[in-house]
Scaffold this active site. Structure first.
Site, PDB file in Angstrom:
ATOM      1  CE  LYS A  29      -1.194   1.503   3.736  1.00 13.17           C
ATOM      2  NZ  LYS A  29      -1.649   1.760   5.096  1.00 13.17           N
ATOM      3  CB  THR A  30       3.581   2.390   2.222  1.00  9.71           C
ATOM      4  OG1 THR A  30       2.843   1.992   3.368  1.00  9.71           O
ATOM      5  CG2 THR A  30       4.259   3.714   2.498  1.00  9.71           C
ATOM      6  CG  ASP A 221      -1.973   5.719   4.376  1.00 15.20           C
ATOM      7  OD1 ASP A 221      -2.439   4.683   3.844  1.00 15.20           O
ATOM      8  OD2 ASP A 221      -0.939   5.716   5.077  1.00 15.20           O
ATOM      9  CD  GLU A 222      -3.473   2.713   7.704  1.00 12.89           C
ATOM     10  OE1 GLU A 222      -4.444   1.934   7.576  1.00 12.89           O
ATOM     11  OE2 GLU A 222      -2.317   2.321   7.936  1.00 12.89           O
ATOM     12  CD  GLN A 268      -4.441  -3.752   7.814  1.00 11.23           C
ATOM     13  OE1 GLN A 268      -3.554  -3.256   8.462  1.00 11.23           O
ATOM     14  NE2 GLN A 268      -4.304  -4.034   6.527  1.00 11.23           N
ATOM     15  NE  ARG A 616       0.350  -5.151  11.062  1.00 10.85           N
ATOM     16  CZ  ARG A 616       0.087  -4.627   9.885  1.00 10.85           C
ATOM     17  NH1 ARG A 616       0.861  -3.718   9.358  1.00 10.85           N
ATOM     18  NH2 ARG A 616      -0.981  -5.015   9.193  1.00 10.85           N
TER      19      ARG A 616
END
Length: 803
Positions: A29-30, A221-222, A268, A616
Site C-alpha cells: 500500500k505505502t 491513507d488508512e 484493519q 505484522r
DNA sequence: ACCATGGTAATTTTT
DNA sequence: TTACCATGGT
C-alpha cells in the site's frame, strides 16, 4: 528496485477521478501511494504543490515524505507535495484563516492536548461541586468528544442522550462550561482542530476555493479509519462545494487534472472507538459516481502460515466483505505458541527467544505487541535483565514529562497569555509564593469578571485587591510573562526563546537547588528540549511551529525504524512490519479487552485488531499467554483468548514447558484429555498443569473453562462462520473482568452467583456480578450497580436475587 | 505556603 | 502495584 504488479500499476497510473484502493495487509500500500505521488510529478507533470496526502499519524506522514523524496531525483522538488496528518493540516488552515470565522478565536490560538483538557474539566467539576463516582473527568471528556464529533451542542446533549438522567445532565453542564472556557482561553482541543477547520471551509467560500483550487490531487491513507469530520474535510477540499447533498462531480470536466484517491482495508479498521466509521469507505463509490475500485490482494510480507492464521481469524467476523489475500512467499515456519505460568514467565520466554533470534542474526528486527500499554513493564524488565536494548513506543512520551510541559506552558503563554491551563500550570512552578488562597480569590474574581485568568491577574494587580504580598508575587510573575512575550514577538531565535523560558522564569535555578536525582533527570530533559529547539530552528521552525509540534507529537512517533527490539501496542504497530513478532497477553479480558465484551461490534473490532497484529509478522510469529496475571497488585487467573481458538491447530507449534492448553486441545487421545474428560464428568481433576504452589484460581484446565473451551471450539468450527455470538451465550460462565471463581475442586457446582450473572438487590436495583471469591454461600461477591458503583457482599447474607 | 502522608482510583486503544 | 490527589500538619 521492484516492479509493480498489474493492480498496483493501475493504482499508480490512474491519474484522474475518484479512486478507491482496497489494499490488504502487506499488499504494498505505502509503495503504491509513494509511487503514485512520484508518478504524478514525474510523468503526469503535476506540480508538486498541487498534491495533498493525508495520514493519521506523524509517523506515517514522515515515512511517506521520506520515501517520496528518495524516489525523486535530488533537487527535483522545488516545492514539496504536502504530506500531512489531518490534524496538522487543520492547524495550518486555521492558523491562516481562523479569524474569518468571527467566532472569537485569533490565529494565536493554543492547542489543548488530553492533559490540558482534563485540567479544564477537573476545574469545572470542582467549581460546580461535581464529585461523584458516576462522572469522572475522563468519562466526561469522552462524552464531550463523542457529542462534538456528532455536532451535538451542549444544549441538546442532555436530550439527545438516550436516557436523560442525572449523569448526562451533569455532563451537559460540564460540556457547556468547557466550551466557554476553551473559547475564553483562545484554545482548541484536538476535536476542535478538525471541527473548526470544517466549519471554516464550509462557511467561507474564499477559503474553501483556495484549497480546492490548490490541491488538485488528494490522497488519503488508512481511509478505513476516517471519521465523519475528517471525510467532510477531505470532501470540502476535493469537491470544493459546501452543499450538504451530494455534490455534482459527474460533469465532463470536473475530474480533469483532479483526483481523490483513498486507500484502505476494512479488516484493519481499529479506531471505531474514537469515531472512525467504515461505512465511509463502503459508501465512497456511491458518494462519487464513477469511482474506480482497485483491489490489492497479493501479500508480499508474510509466510503462507501466518497469512492463513490471519485469514482464519478475521473470517469469524460477520461485518466484513470476504477477500482473498494470498502470498507467494512460501509456507514458512509454524506459529509458535507458548503458555506461561504467569506474566513474568511470559516475559522471560519472550526475552529469551529474542536473544536467540538476535544471536543468530544480529540485524533481525523483533516486535513485542500487546493490547494495553500497561503490559509493557514486564517485558522491559525481562529485556533489561538480559541487557537487550529495546525501543518502547507509547507510555509517557518526552513531551508529556512535567518539566517539558512546564517549559512549553511558558512558551504558550508568551504567545497567548489567555491560555488558562498554561497559566495555571506555570503560575507557581517554580514556587513563587502564589498559593492556594491567592488562586482561589483570583478564580472568584475571574468568575465575576468573565475574562481570562491572565486578564483577571492584570486587574487584581492594578487594583491591589489582594494584599501586598500576593500582589508583589503576582506582579513579578506577570512581568516574567510579559518579558517572554516581548522576546517572542521580537526576532529572537527559537532556541534562545526556549532557553529564556527555562532560565528567566527561575525554573532551572529551582531544579538546580533541589539537588535530588529526580531533578537531575529533569534538568537533563530540559537540555534535551533545548537541543530539540536548536534542531527545529535549523529546519526553519518558528516558536509557533515548535509548540504546535509538541502538541501534536504522539507516542507512536517514538518508533525508531532501525531498533532491533520494539515494544508497543497493536494499535501503534499498524502499518509496520517485522521479521519476528510476539503477540503477548492473548487472554480473555485482555485481548479481547473486557471492556468490549458487551458489544458485538466492539468484539469484532478486537478481532480486526488481532488480525492487524498477526499480519505484522513476516517470518516468525509467536503467540503467548499466561495462566495468571497480576492486575492492580492482585493475582488473577487468566484464560486463553477466544482468538487462539480461531487459529487452526495445525498452524501452531507448542513451545510451552509441559502440558498446555494447546497440547490438550490438539491431541484428543492423550492422557490430558482423559483427565480433562473425567473433569467434565465432575470427577476429581488431577491437574495436568505443572505442579505449582497452592495456587487455586481458575485456570485453563479447571473443569469450567475446559468445558467452555470445548464448547466454543466445536460450536464455531461446525457449520461455522457465525462468529462468537453463535450458540448459547457463554459469557455467563466467563469472567467479565478476568476474575473468576475458585478452582472447581473446592467449589460446589454452580449453586452460587456466577460471574456475569445479573442480580437484583432491594436497595441498589439490578446489577452484574463482576467477581466471586470463595465458594457457594460463603462466596464474596463484587457486584456492579449502575449509579451506585461496586458493592461487596457475602452471598449468604446479601439479599440478592438471581434474575 | 509548602511538604508529608494516606487514601483511592486506575488500564483499553490515539490525534 | 503505582500514581495522583486531597487533606492536615508545620
Amino acid at each position: 528496485m521492484d516492479k509493480l504488479n498489474a493492480e498496483q500499476r493501475e493504482a499508480v497510473e490512474t491519474i484522474n477521478g475518484p479512486l478507491l484502493i482496497l489494499a490488504g495487509a502487506g499488499s504494498g500500500k505505502t509503495r503504491v501511494i509513494t509511487y503514485r505521488i512520484a508518478y504524478l510529478i514525474e510523468r503526469a507533470g503535476v506540480p508538486p504543490w498541487q498534491i495533498l496526502a493525508m495520514t493519521f499519524t506523524n509517523k506515517a506522514a514522515g515515512e511517506m515524505k521520506a520515501r517520496v523524496e528518495a524516489m525523486l531525483p535530488p533537487g527535483r522538488l522545488t516545492s514539496a507535495p504536502l504530506i500531512s496528518t489531518f490534524h496538522s493540516l487543520c492547524v495550518r488552515i486555521l492558523r491562516r484563516d481562523i479569524e474569518r470565522l468571527q467566532a472569537g478565536y485569533t490565529r494565536n490560538f493554543t492547542i489543548y492536548d488530553t492533559d490540558d483538557q482534563a485540567r479544564v474539566v477537573r476545574g469545572i467539576m470542582k467549581d460546580f461541586g461535581i464529585d461523584d463516582k458516576t462522572v469522572t473527568a475522563r468519562s466526561a471528556l469522552s462524552a464531550i468528544s463523542w457529542a462534538k464529533n456528532r455536532s451535538i451542542s451542549p444544549a441538546s446533549y442532555a436530550n439527545q442522550a438516550e436516557f436523560a438522567n442525572d449523569r448526562t445532565e451533569k455532563i451537559a453542564q460540564i460540556y457547556k462550561v468547557y466550551e466557554a472556557r476553551l473559547q475564553q482561553s483562545n484554545a482548541l482541543d484536538f476535536d476542535d482542530l478538525l471541527i473548526k477547520a470544517v466549519v471554516l471551509l464550509r462557511q467561507v467560500e474564499a477559503v474553501r476555493s483556495y484549497y480546492h483550487e490548490r490541491y488538485r490531487h488528494v490522497l488519503i491513507d488508512e481511509f478505513q479509519d476516517t471519521n465523519g469530520i475528517q471525510y467532510e474535510l477531505a470532501r470540502l477540499i476535493a469537491v470544493g462545494s459546501a452543499k450538504v447533498e451530494r455534490a455534482n462531480t459527474e460533469g465532463e470536466s470536473f475530474w480533469q487534472n483532479r483526483s481523490l484517491c483513498v486507500v484502505g482495508d476494512l479488516d484493519q479498521s481499529i479506531y471505531a472507538f474514537r469515531g472512525s466509521d467504515y461505512n465511509i469507505i463502503l459508501n465512497f463509490q456511491h458518494d462519487f459516481t464513477g469511482t474506480k475500485i482497485i483491489k490489492l490482494e497479493q501479500n508480499y510480507r508474510s509466510t503462507q502460515t501466518i497469512l492463513e492464521a490471519a485469514n482464519k481469524v478475521i473470517a469469524k467476523n460477520t461485518q466484513r466483505f470476504p477477500k482473498n489475500l494470498f502470498t507467494e512467499v512460501g509456507q514458512g515456519e509454524k506459529i509458535r505458541y507458548y503458555q506461561s505460568y504467569d506474566g513474568e514467565g511470559e516475559a522471560s520466554f519472550v526475552a529469551e527467544k529474542i536473544q536467540e533470534h538476535l544471536r543468530r542474526d544480529p540485524k533481525i528486527r523483533c516486535a513485542v505487541l500487546y493490547r494495553t500499554n500497561s503490559q509493557s513493564r514486564l517485558f522491559e524488565e525481562s529485556l533489561r535483565r538480559r541487557s537487550i536494548a529495546y525501543n518502547i513506543v507509547g507510555g509517557f512520551s518526552f513531551y508529556e514529562r512535567a518539566e517539558v510541559k512546564d517549559t512549553i506552558a511558558y512558551l504558550k503563554l508568551a504567545l497567548n497569555p489567555n491560555d488558562d491551563v498554561a497559566l495555571g500550570r506555570s503560575i507557581n512552578t517554580p514556587p513563587r509564593g502564589i498559593g492556594k488562597t491567592t488562586l482561589d480569590t483570583l478564580a472568584r474574581h475571574q468568575k465575576d469578571l468573565d475574562i481570562s485568568l491572565w486578564e483577571t491577574l492584570g486587574v487584581a494587580v492594578e487594583n491591589r485587591s489582594l494584599g501586598p504580598r500576593a500582589t508583589t508575587a503576582l506582579d513579578s510573575f506577570r512581568q516574567i510573562i510579559l518579558a517572554l512575550g516581548e522576546k517572542a514577538a521580537g526576532n529572537e531565535p527559537l532556541a534562545e526563546l526556549v532557553k529564556a523560558a527555562t532560565l528567566d522564569t527561575g525554573y532551572v535555578k529551582w531544579l538546580q537547588e533541589d539537588k535530588t536525582e529526580e531533578s537531575e533527570t529533569r534538568l537533563f530533559n530540559i537540555e534535551e528540549l533545548v537541543t530539540a529547539a536548536v534542531e527545529a530552528e535549523e529546519h526553519g521552525e518558528t516558536l509557533r511551529d515548535f509548540i504546535d509540534h509538541a502538541a501534536l507529537a504522539s507516542d507512536t512517533d517514538q518508533y525508531k525504524e532501525d531498533a532491533r527490539v520494539t515494544l508497543m501496542t497493536v494499535h501503534a504497530a499498524k502499518g509496520l512490519e517485522f521479521p519476528v513478532v510476539f503477540i503477548v497477553g492473548v487472554e480473555e479480558g485482555l485481548f479481547p479487552h473486557s471492556r468490549t465484551f458487551q458489544s458485538e461490534e466492539e468484539l469484532e473490532e478486537e478481532r480486526r485488531l488481532c488480525y492487524v497484529a498477526i499480519t505484522r509478522a513476516q517470518h516468525y510469529l509467536y503467540i503467548t499467554h499466561a495462566m495468571k496475571r497480576r492486575t492492580w497488585g492482585e493475582e488473577l487467573p487468566a484464560e486463553p483468548s477466544r482468538f487462539l481458538n480461531e487459529i487452526p491447530l495445525e498452524l501452531l507449534q507448542d513451545m510451552s514447558f509441559g502440558p498446555s492448553w494447546l497440547g490438550f486441545a490438539a491431541r484428543p487421545e492423550t492422557q490430558h484429555n482423559r483427565q480433562a474428560a473425567s473433569a467434565l464428568r465432575g470427577d476429581q481433576l488431577s491437574s495436568p498443569v505443572k505442579k505449582t504452589t497452592n495456587y487455586s484460581g481458575k485456570t485453563y484446565n479447571s473443569a469450567d473453562s475446559v468445558r467452555d473451551f470445548f464448547k466454543r471450539r466445536t460450536d464455531e468450527s461446525g457449520a461455522g462462520g457465525q462468529g462468537p455470538g453463535a450458540g448459547p451465550k457463554d459469557s455467563g460462565s466467563r469472567s467479565l473482568s478476568g476474575k473468576a471463581k475458585t478452582d472447581s475442586r473446592h467449589t460446589a457446582p454452580d449453586t452460587g452467583f456466577r460471574v456475569g450473572a445479573r442480580v437484583k438487590h432491594a436497595k441498589y436495583g439490578t446489577g452484574v456480578v463482576l467477581r466471586s471469591e470463595g465458594a457457594g454461600d460463603d462466596a464474596k461477591l463484587t457486584v456492579s450497580f449502575p449509579g451506585y458503583g461496586l458493592k461487596k457482599f457475602v452471598a449468604k447474607f446479601a439479599a440478592l436475587e438471581k434474575i
